[in-house]
Design a protein around this motif. Structure first.
Motif, mmCIF file in Angstrom:
data_model
loop_
_atom_site.group_PDB
_atom_site.id
_atom_site.type_symbol
_atom_site.label_atom_id
_atom_site.label_comp_id
_atom_site.label_asym_id
_atom_site.label_seq_id
_atom_site.Cartn_x
_atom_site.Cartn_y
_atom_site.Cartn_z
ATOM 1 N N TRP A 127 -68.038 -14.993 -80.322
ATOM 2 C CA TRP A 127 -68.568 -13.711 -79.829
ATOM 3 C C TRP A 127 -69.308 -13.889 -78.511
ATOM 4 O O TRP A 127 -69.080 -13.167 -77.546
ATOM 5 C CB TRP A 127 -69.474 -13.101 -80.888
ATOM 6 C CG TRP A 127 -70.376 -11.995 -80.425
ATOM 7 C CD1 TRP A 127 -71.726 -12.006 -80.384
ATOM 8 C CD2 TRP A 127 -69.990 -10.694 -79.947
ATOM 9 N NE1 TRP A 127 -72.223 -10.811 -79.915
ATOM 10 C CE2 TRP A 127 -71.170 -9.988 -79.643
ATOM 11 C CE3 TRP A 127 -68.770 -10.067 -79.749
ATOM 12 C CZ2 TRP A 127 -71.166 -8.696 -79.148
ATOM 13 C CZ3 TRP A 127 -68.770 -8.769 -79.249
ATOM 14 C CH2 TRP A 127 -69.941 -8.099 -78.964
ATOM 15 N N HIS A 128 -70.178 -14.868 -78.433
ATOM 16 C CA HIS A 128 -70.983 -15.041 -77.227
ATOM 17 C C HIS A 128 -70.164 -15.588 -76.065
ATOM 18 O O HIS A 128 -70.524 -15.380 -74.903
ATOM 19 C CB HIS A 128 -72.170 -15.961 -77.516
ATOM 20 C CG HIS A 128 -73.228 -15.321 -78.360
ATOM 21 N ND1 HIS A 128 -73.978 -14.252 -77.926
ATOM 22 C CD2 HIS A 128 -73.649 -15.569 -79.635
ATOM 23 C CE1 HIS A 128 -74.827 -13.879 -78.876
ATOM 24 N NE2 HIS A 128 -74.647 -14.658 -79.923
ATOM 25 N N GLU A 137 -66.196 -12.646 -73.116
ATOM 26 C CA GLU A 137 -66.590 -11.450 -72.376
ATOM 27 C C GLU A 137 -65.678 -10.276 -72.717
ATOM 28 O O GLU A 137 -66.097 -9.117 -72.713
ATOM 29 C CB GLU A 137 -66.552 -11.729 -70.876
ATOM 30 C CG GLU A 137 -67.637 -12.692 -70.409
ATOM 31 C CD GLU A 137 -67.650 -12.861 -68.903
ATOM 32 O OE1 GLU A 137 -66.847 -12.177 -68.233
ATOM 33 O OE2 GLU A 137 -68.454 -13.661 -68.395
ATOM 34 N N ARG A 139 -66.957 -8.698 -75.918
ATOM 35 C CA ARG A 139 -68.198 -7.949 -75.678
ATOM 36 C C ARG A 139 -67.942 -6.705 -74.847
ATOM 37 O O ARG A 139 -68.709 -5.741 -74.911
ATOM 38 C CB ARG A 139 -69.230 -8.850 -75.000
ATOM 39 C CG ARG A 139 -69.669 -10.033 -75.856
ATOM 40 C CD ARG A 139 -70.962 -10.643 -75.343
ATOM 41 N NE ARG A 139 -70.846 -11.079 -73.975
ATOM 42 C CZ ARG A 139 -70.375 -12.263 -73.586
ATOM 43 N NH1 ARG A 139 -69.962 -13.127 -74.508
ATOM 44 N NH2 ARG A 139 -70.308 -12.595 -72.317
ATOM 45 N N THR A 142 -69.109 -2.409 -77.837
ATOM 46 C CA THR A 142 -70.424 -2.260 -77.201
ATOM 47 C C THR A 142 -71.314 -1.244 -77.906
ATOM 48 O O THR A 142 -72.375 -0.907 -77.392
ATOM 49 C CB THR A 142 -70.250 -1.834 -75.737
ATOM 50 O OG1 THR A 142 -69.561 -0.585 -75.693
ATOM 51 C CG2 THR A 142 -69.461 -2.867 -74.949
ATOM 52 N N VAL A 163 -74.212 -6.742 -82.014
ATOM 53 C CA VAL A 163 -73.642 -5.937 -80.934
ATOM 54 C C VAL A 163 -74.732 -5.484 -79.978
ATOM 55 O O VAL A 163 -74.587 -5.553 -78.754
ATOM 56 C CB VAL A 163 -72.883 -4.722 -81.504
ATOM 57 C CG1 VAL A 163 -72.489 -3.759 -80.390
ATOM 58 C CG2 VAL A 163 -71.654 -5.181 -82.262
ATOM 59 N N ALA A 216 -76.604 -8.663 -78.113
ATOM 60 C CA ALA A 216 -75.899 -9.499 -77.136
ATOM 61 C C ALA A 216 -75.655 -8.809 -75.801
ATOM 62 O O ALA A 216 -75.566 -9.470 -74.775
ATOM 63 C CB ALA A 216 -74.565 -9.960 -77.713
ATOM 64 N N LEU A 217 -75.521 -7.491 -75.818
ATOM 65 C CA LEU A 217 -75.085 -6.796 -74.605
ATOM 66 C C LEU A 217 -76.217 -6.014 -73.956
ATOM 67 O O LEU A 217 -76.756 -5.089 -74.555
ATOM 68 C CB LEU A 217 -73.934 -5.849 -74.937
ATOM 69 C CG LEU A 217 -72.626 -6.528 -75.318
ATOM 70 C CD1 LEU A 217 -71.602 -5.482 -75.671
ATOM 71 C CD2 LEU A 217 -72.119 -7.398 -74.204
ATOM 72 N N LEU A 221 -73.560 -7.097 -69.821
ATOM 73 C CA LEU A 221 -72.832 -5.905 -70.262
ATOM 74 C C LEU A 221 -71.920 -5.397 -69.151
ATOM 75 O O LEU A 221 -70.757 -5.032 -69.396
ATOM 76 C CB LEU A 221 -73.817 -4.811 -70.667
ATOM 77 C CG LEU A 221 -73.213 -3.425 -70.961
ATOM 78 C CD1 LEU A 221 -72.227 -3.508 -72.110
ATOM 79 C CD2 LEU A 221 -74.309 -2.423 -71.278
ATOM 80 N N ALA A 274 -68.874 -7.583 -68.928
ATOM 81 C CA ALA A 274 -67.981 -7.367 -70.060
ATOM 82 C C ALA A 274 -67.201 -6.058 -69.906
ATOM 83 O O ALA A 274 -65.985 -6.008 -70.152
ATOM 84 C CB ALA A 274 -68.781 -7.351 -71.361
#
Length: 650
Positions: free
Chosen positions: A242-243, A246, A249, A253, A289, A292-293, A298, A301
């Motif tokens: 996940w991390h 990109e 992500r 969002t 979710v 992370a963004l 963000l 991504a």
């Protein structure tokens, strides 16, 4: 005799129905009424499409029917979906929905590939939700521990303790309970799919509705928990996937996007194994979710998602993702970036605007990719800059000071010009309207801050639109004021004007004009300044930010005092001339800033021009803003020329 014939005909009809495989009860038992309630019909229709997408593979393989009854059911569901769509209240999307439903029917009739049918069914389902929005996400983050408890209490007897469909009560059922651990089927299901099944049940099976038994929060928690069974490796490896992704992500969002996400759709942007890891992890940790963004990550991504959508031909989706990259990613951290590198922030805004315009105009996908790569390079530079130069006390102090002086100077010039003019005209009674305007603008700004901080999050688009429209409104007013003051500055007209004004009281229209111009000019700057300070405050340097604000306010007070003192010493004719020039320049500056703000909000295109960016003067390297400023400058030049011609003619 006639009765016997009717009975025979009815029996023959029932026999024919059984021969062609029409089930006694199904999703399609009752035809929808002429016009149905979307709140009731859309969830059922969506569930039907989702079921069709997942189960079509059990009816057709490689263009051959493998189950006659299943295939007949797929055909029936597709046709009934079309009927339900047409029974919904008419909307602008109705023709598109009808066309998509027709394509789905044609694909099934042609025994098309499983993937093609699944994609078309999901496309129609997504379009249905866009046309008739219904809640598609939990109101609060699902609790997986609660979902596990509910599963063991309500579901394990049939589906088995680990979801294999082998529970003691399930082995005797026909059809057998679903095996939640089957990845090929799970790849087609979203958490929303599972939630709708739990909520509505499945006709012709032992799966009953739990809408009256479980709360909505429990049903969502159960859906997310069940959605993890097919992806056992996600717990150990999903977080890294996940991390590091990109693309993932950029695709997920929000809570709504996570609830509707499927491995099959994510696999279009990454390999299937990685998609399973990412989605399995997010279903087990839905809060990730939101964690992370944010900010530049963000934006990057969303930019990657925009390019992927454009390559698939989804131009509007690509443009919306590109707009979101700026409004939701860059714009919230604009204050921090501005305090460190104003030029970089300006280049990012211009490059992202040009990329959006390129998407709207169409063109080669490789060219769009190259342009997006350039934007991503700037974003990467900004991300590194923000990470390396965490805000210290002095950075926060200077940022707060610079923002207030920069944003407040334009409003200050308008207020000072109005006060100086009224004092020159010896209309001291009218100055209270100016003071009322800027005081109420500050109060309104404080209210905006309170609402933005405690009630709602003002979106980037709303902010840019507020700035843009108010700037253009103020520019239009200042354009008229500048021409009027220039007219009074030539041919001795200011003398007769002042005599007339000193002899009469300020009328109501003039009073509201003075108040309105002051309020709009000040509130525009207060609005932007407060949102900048909200971003700076999050860096936990409150005292230093407050110190910068106080010093900045003192600087503005000093500038105002100097301007007012200087204006008192100017001869009246020279005062009118200088004031008309200052106000004319402000009109040009605000025009540039207004167009730039509308560009950032996505209301107008961006075509790069070979000029430097000078934020203080409202000059930006785009032809749209430059041409708008040129148009205002030409109107001022023509107006000034006409004023001089009329003065000579008298």
């Amino acid at each position: 005799m006639r009765t016997n014939r009717i009975c025979q005909l009815l029996a023959l009809f029932v026999l024919l129905a059984l021969m062609i495989g029409i089930p006694c009860t199904s999703f399609a038992d009752a035809a929808p009424p002429a016009t149905t309630d979307p709140a009731a019909s859309v969830p059922q229709t969506w569930q039907m499409l989702d079921y069709l997408a997942a189960d079509y593979a059990g009816a057709v393989k490689h263009g051959e029917v493998v189950s006659t009854s299943e295939y007949a059911e797929m055909q029936e569901f597709a046709r009934h979906t079309r009927e339900r769509v047409l029974a919904l209240p008419p909307s602008a999307a109705t023709p598109v929905l009808r066309q998509q439903a027709d394509v789905l029917i044609a694909l099934i009739d042609a025994k098309a590939a499983e993937g093609d049918v699944a994609r078309q069914a999901h496309l129609l389902a997504d379009s249905l939700l866009q046309a008739y929005p219904i809640p598609t996400a939990p109101s609060r983050t699902p609790a997986l521990a609660r979902g596990a408890d509910v599963y063991q209490a309500q579901c394990a007897a049939c589906h088995g303790a680990s979801g294999h469909g082998d529970g003691p009560a399930g082995v005797a059922l026909s059809p057998r309970p679903i095996d939640f651990t089957d990845p090929s089927r799970a790849d087609q299901r979203s958490a929303l799919s599972l939630y709708e099944v739990i909520t509505q049940g499945v006709p012709d099976t032992a799966m009953a509705s739990y809408a009256g038994t479980l709360s909505a929060d429990d049903r969502w928690s159960l859906a997310y928990y069940v959605g993890t069974f097919a992806y056992p490796r996600a717990a150990a490896q999903g977080e890294q996937a996940w991390h590091r992704s990109e693309k993932a992500r950029g695709a997920i969002t929000s809570a709504s996007e996570l609830a509707r996400a499927r491995v099959a759709s994510l696999a279009e942007a990454m390999d299937t194994d990685q998609a399973r890891l990412v989605l399995g992890y997010l279903r087990a940790h839905p809060q990730a979710v939101h964690e992370a963004l944010a900010g530049i990550p963000l934006a990057r991504a969303r930019l990657a998602g925009s390019v992927a959508a454009y390559r698939k031909g989804a131009t509007e989706q690509a443009r919306q993702l590109a707009l979101s990259a700026y409004l939701d990613g860059v714009e919230p951290v604009e204050a921090q970036l501005d305090a460190r590198d104003t030029a970089l922030r300006s280049r990012i805004e211009t490059a992202m605007g040009a990329y959006r315009t390129a998407l709207s105009q169409g063109g080669d996908a490789d060219a769009a990719q190259a342009q997006a790569d350039g934007v991503d390079g700037l974003l990467a530079e900004a991300q590194s800059l923000l990470a390396e130069t965490a805000a210290g006390p002095m950075t926060t102090f200077l940022g707060a000071l610079t923002i207030l002086v920069r944003e407040g100077l334009e409003a200050l010039l308008v207020v000072v010009a109005l006060l100086a003019f009224l004092r020159k005209a010896e209309r001291h009674d009218a100055t209270r309207y100016v003071h009322a305007g800027w005081v109420l603008a500050l109060v309104a700004g404080a209210a905006t801050w309170a609402v933005a901080r405690y009630a709602i999050a003002i979106s980037g688009a709303s902010r840019e639109l507020t700035e843009g429209l108010s700037s253009l409104f103020a520019a239009a007013v200042l354009l008229g004021v500048g021409l009027w003051m220039h007219q009074k500055s030539i041919g001795g007209r200011w003398q007769s004007y002042l005599k007339a004004r000193m002899a009469t009281a300020l009328d109501r229209r003039s009073a509201w004009f003075v108040f309105g111009l002051t309020f709009i000019s000040v509130y525009r700057e207060v609005f932007e300044t407060i949102l900048f300070y909200t971003a700076l405050w999050s860096e936990d340097q409150g005292l230093w930010m407050l110190a910068g604000l106080v010093v900045g306010a003192l600087v503005l007070v000093l500038v105002a005092w100097l301007l007012l003192r200087t204006s008192r010493r100017l001869p009246l004719g020279l005062f009118f001339s200088l004031s008309s020039v200052v106000i004319a320049v402000l009109a040009i500056v605000l025009t540039g800033k207004g167009v730039a703000a509308l560009q950032e909000a996505g209301w107008t295109g961006v075509t790069i021009a070979p000029v430097p960016s000078i934020d203080l003067l409202g000059i930006y390297p785009t032809w749209q803003s430059l041409l708008a400023q040129l148009a205002v400058a030409l109107m001022l030049a023509i107006g000034f020329a006409v004023n001089r011609w009329r003065a000579r003619a008298i």
